[in-house]
Design a protein around this motif. Sequence first.
Motif, PDB file in Angstrom:
ATOM      1  N   LEU A  82      74.432  42.793  97.402  1.00  0.00           N
ATOM      2  CA  LEU A  82      73.000  42.657  97.092  1.00  0.00           C
ATOM      3  C   LEU A  82      72.501  41.311  97.617  1.00  0.00           C
ATOM      4  N   ASN A  83      72.561  41.124  98.890  1.00  0.00           N
ATOM      5  CA  ASN A  83      72.153  39.836  99.448  1.00  0.00           C
ATOM      6  C   ASN A  83      70.682  39.554  99.185  1.00  0.00           C
ATOM      7  N   GLY A  84      70.368  38.256  99.107  1.00  0.00           N
ATOM      8  CA  GLY A  84      68.956  37.879  99.037  1.00  0.00           C
ATOM      9  C   GLY A  84      68.275  38.249 100.339  1.00  0.00           C
ATOM     10  N   SER A  85      68.914  37.903 101.432  1.00  0.00           N
ATOM     11  CA  SER A  85      68.432  38.342 102.739  1.00  0.00           C
ATOM     12  C   SER A  85      69.626  38.369 103.675  1.00  0.00           C
ATOM     13  N   TYR A  86      69.566  39.122 104.738  1.00  0.00           N
ATOM     14  CA  TYR A  86      70.697  39.192 105.659  1.00  0.00           C
ATOM     15  C   TYR A  86      70.810  37.942 106.515  1.00  0.00           C
ATOM     16  N   ASP A  87      69.696  37.213 106.676  1.00  0.00           N
ATOM     17  CA  ASP A  87      69.747  35.980 107.460  1.00  0.00           C
ATOM     18  C   ASP A  87      70.358  34.849 106.638  1.00  0.00           C
ATOM     19  N   ALA A  88      70.049  34.841 105.373  1.00  0.00           N
ATOM     20  CA  ALA A  88      70.539  33.769 104.493  1.00  0.00           C
ATOM     21  C   ALA A  88      71.008  34.415 103.197  1.00  0.00           C
ATOM     22  N   PRO A  89      72.231  34.961 103.226  1.00  0.00           N
ATOM     23  CA  PRO A  89      72.670  35.820 102.123  1.00  0.00           C
ATOM     24  C   PRO A  89      72.776  35.131 100.772  1.00  0.00           C
ATOM     25  N   TYR A  90      72.882  33.807 100.778  1.00  0.00           N
ATOM     26  CA  TYR A  90      72.973  33.110  99.490  1.00  0.00           C
ATOM     27  C   TYR A  90      71.642  32.454  99.109  1.00  0.00           C
ATOM     28  N   THR A  91      70.560  32.853  99.784  1.00  0.00           N
ATOM     29  CA  THR A  91      69.236  32.389  99.379  1.00  0.00           C
ATOM     30  C   THR A  91      68.638  33.439  98.460  1.00  0.00           C
ATOM     31  N   PHE A  97      80.455  33.481  89.452  1.00  0.00           N
ATOM     32  CA  PHE A  97      81.658  33.669  88.637  1.00  0.00           C
ATOM     33  C   PHE A  97      82.844  33.140  89.440  1.00  0.00           C
ATOM     34  N   VAL A  98      83.464  32.083  88.933  1.00  0.00           N
ATOM     35  CA  VAL A  98      84.563  31.426  89.636  1.00  0.00           C
ATOM     36  C   VAL A  98      85.866  31.701  88.874  1.00  0.00           C
ATOM     37  N   SER A  99      86.882  32.134  89.598  1.00  0.00           N
ATOM     38  CA  SER A  99      88.152  32.479  88.955  1.00  0.00           C
ATOM     39  C   SER A  99      89.317  31.987  89.808  1.00  0.00           C
ATOM     40  N   GLY A 100      90.516  32.302  89.364  1.00  0.00           N
ATOM     41  CA  GLY A 100      91.740  31.942  90.096  1.00  0.00           C
ATOM     42  C   GLY A 100      92.668  33.140  90.080  1.00  0.00           C
ATOM     43  N   HIS A 101      93.872  32.907  89.586  1.00  0.00           N
ATOM     44  CA  HIS A 101      94.926  33.911  89.428  1.00  0.00           C
ATOM     45  C   HIS A 101      95.544  34.332  90.756  1.00  0.00           C
ATOM     46  N   LYS A 102      94.732  34.734  91.697  1.00  0.00           N
ATOM     47  CA  LYS A 102      95.245  35.022  93.031  1.00  0.00           C
ATOM     48  C   LYS A 102      95.365  33.697  93.775  1.00  0.00           C
ATOM     49  N   HIS A 103      96.495  33.498  94.443  1.00  0.00           N
ATOM     50  CA  HIS A 103      96.786  32.198  95.036  1.00  0.00           C
ATOM     51  C   HIS A 103      96.201  32.136  96.441  1.00  0.00           C
ATOM     52  N   ILE A 104      94.904  32.072  96.448  1.00  0.00           N
ATOM     53  CA  ILE A 104      94.149  32.244  97.679  1.00  0.00           C
ATOM     54  C   ILE A 104      92.726  31.770  97.415  1.00  0.00           C
ATOM     55  N   TYR A 105      91.945  31.622  98.494  1.00  0.00           N
ATOM     56  CA  TYR A 105      90.512  31.333  98.345  1.00  0.00           C
ATOM     57  C   TYR A 105      89.750  32.534  98.903  1.00  0.00           C
ATOM     58  N   GLU A 106      88.895  33.141  98.076  1.00  0.00           N
ATOM     59  CA  GLU A 106      88.087  34.276  98.528  1.00  0.00           C
ATOM     60  C   GLU A 106      86.636  34.072  98.089  1.00  0.00           C
ATOM     61  N   ARG A 107      85.734  34.250  99.037  1.00  0.00           N
ATOM     62  CA  ARG A 107      84.298  34.156  98.739  1.00  0.00           C
ATOM     63  C   ARG A 107      83.662  35.524  98.960  1.00  0.00           C
ATOM     64  N   MET A 108      82.942  36.004  97.951  1.00  0.00           N
ATOM     65  CA  MET A 108      82.296  37.314  98.058  1.00  0.00           C
ATOM     66  C   MET A 108      80.802  37.152  98.370  1.00  0.00           C
ATOM     67  N   TRP A 109      80.223  38.208  98.903  1.00  0.00           N
ATOM     68  CA  TRP A 109      78.763  38.282  98.987  1.00  0.00           C
ATOM     69  C   TRP A 109      78.214  38.503  97.570  1.00  0.00           C
ATOM     70  N   PRO A 110      76.932  38.254  97.341  1.00  0.00           N
ATOM     71  CA  PRO A 110      76.370  38.564  96.018  1.00  0.00           C
ATOM     72  C   PRO A 110      76.584  40.045  95.698  1.00  0.00           C
ATOM     73  N   LEU A 111      77.138  40.327  94.513  1.00  0.00           N
ATOM     74  CA  LEU A 111      77.623  41.679  94.205  1.00  0.00           C
ATOM     75  C   LEU A 111      77.155  42.190  92.861  1.00  0.00           C
ATOM     76  N   TYR A 112      77.084  43.495  92.782  1.00  0.00           N
ATOM     77  CA  TYR A 112      77.099  44.184  91.491  1.00  0.00           C
ATOM     78  C   TYR A 112      77.691  45.574  91.701  1.00  0.00           C
ATOM     79  N   ASP A 113      78.705  45.908  90.945  1.00  0.00           N
ATOM     80  CA  ASP A 113      79.356  47.212  91.025  1.00  0.00           C
ATOM     81  C   ASP A 113      79.716  47.593  92.471  1.00  0.00           C
TER      82      ASP A 113
END
Length: 443
Positions: free
Chosen positions: A358-367, A338-354
């Motif tokens: 919820l990382n895929g793995s701690y070694d490769a969180p976006y796998t 989910f890609v958004s704007g509004h805040k005048h900044i760049y922020e990257r989150m870990w995989p999330l729910y509520d």
Amino acid sequence: MNIVIKFCGMMAEVKNVGFVFSLALIFLVAPIQSEGSTFPEQIHIAATEDPTSVIVTWITFASTPDSTVLWRLHGSAIKLQPVSGYSTNFNDGKVKRFVHRVKLSDLKPSTKYDYQCGSSANWSSLYTMRTLGSGPDYSPVFLVYGDFGYDNAQSMSRIRAEVNAGGIDAILHVGDLAYDIFEDDGRKGDNFMNMIQSVATQIPYMTLPGNHEYYQNFSDYRNRFSMPGGHESIFYSFDVGKAHIIMFSTEVYLFIEFGVKQIGIQYEWLEQDLKKATTPEALAERPWIIAMAHHPMYCSTVSFGDCNRRASIIRAGTLVAHSDPLEKLFYKYGVDMFVSGHKHIYERMWPLYDYQVLNGSYDAPYTNPKGIVHLITGSAGCRERHDTYNEQPDWLAFVNGDYGFTKMTVHNGTHVSFKQISDDQDGKIVDSFTVIKEKPGYY
Ligand SMILES: [Fe+2]
């Protein structure tokens, strides 16, 4: 500071303010808009749901005998071929504008075409566009940003350089454009559209509404753009490469004075669209589901807003209309990003729910991430300047406050990568990450 001027119909952007004033002494700086003129301006192209067609849109300030695009294969010696379209008009304060639209069909993928638009009254210059590609090996590259205005358009030169270099397939502007599009009877919007014309004539410039387009129920926004889907550019989706991209409005949740009904209408559409995009057959063909809108679900910025609230309306829903929480809907259908704007900044989150990581793995969180990967990219440049951020919460992976924009590449069915390009640091890549999904389907 960037300043954009217009002289003899040519846009020029310079970073040296002193140079601008020197130039202004020599030449009269003309107003951007040409009221009463039939000369085409604010020319831009949009992709459609069909990769073999594009919509060319432009504005005149007087009615014209016709709305026509003349086109041919780039570099071809044949005579330019005419295609007819239609025009509509809208009034913004004292200024009447005529919006012209022409659909070009039966185009080849990843192919350049020369074209000019206008009417028998006046023709534009000759431009060259490139269509989106298709096929299993197509790896589209997008520039993605929000919150990019006419005043303080910091990233404009760098965006133009990226597009001119030929490596960008489309621009995705996630709301807040012009600042504000309706100001000065819409002249601010005219100035912005003329500013981006140099890139928006080359590749599809895809948009969605932000809060700065709210005036008269987003009337300027609805009238000026030609996004696919038949919902006045407010929400739509399109397939490109191995991705299904959903562009929608978070503003329907926040500007309820224009009616709460539209929340339910969009929600129903979103659910139907997600159902279609996540059948086993659809996912086998396009494993990536990437949703974009203006307001984030999470943010860490100091300036308070919906995304700072634990019970964010965008994330957790609202009681005023049929509206199950968007995060719940996206999680149910396995939306990857989910890609958004509004805040005048760049922020990257870990995989999330509520608020849970919820990382895929701690070694490769976006796998094989097990939740939605959220990204805020709202720092392309606007007159409201930067946002600052609080101490990093545990769900936030990275934050950067430079002016800049994001480059997103859908490499194939298993890899999508993001690079954050800083304008402050002369194009330095200040963040880079790849989301990997080893097999299509839900988390
Ligand atoms: Fe905004």
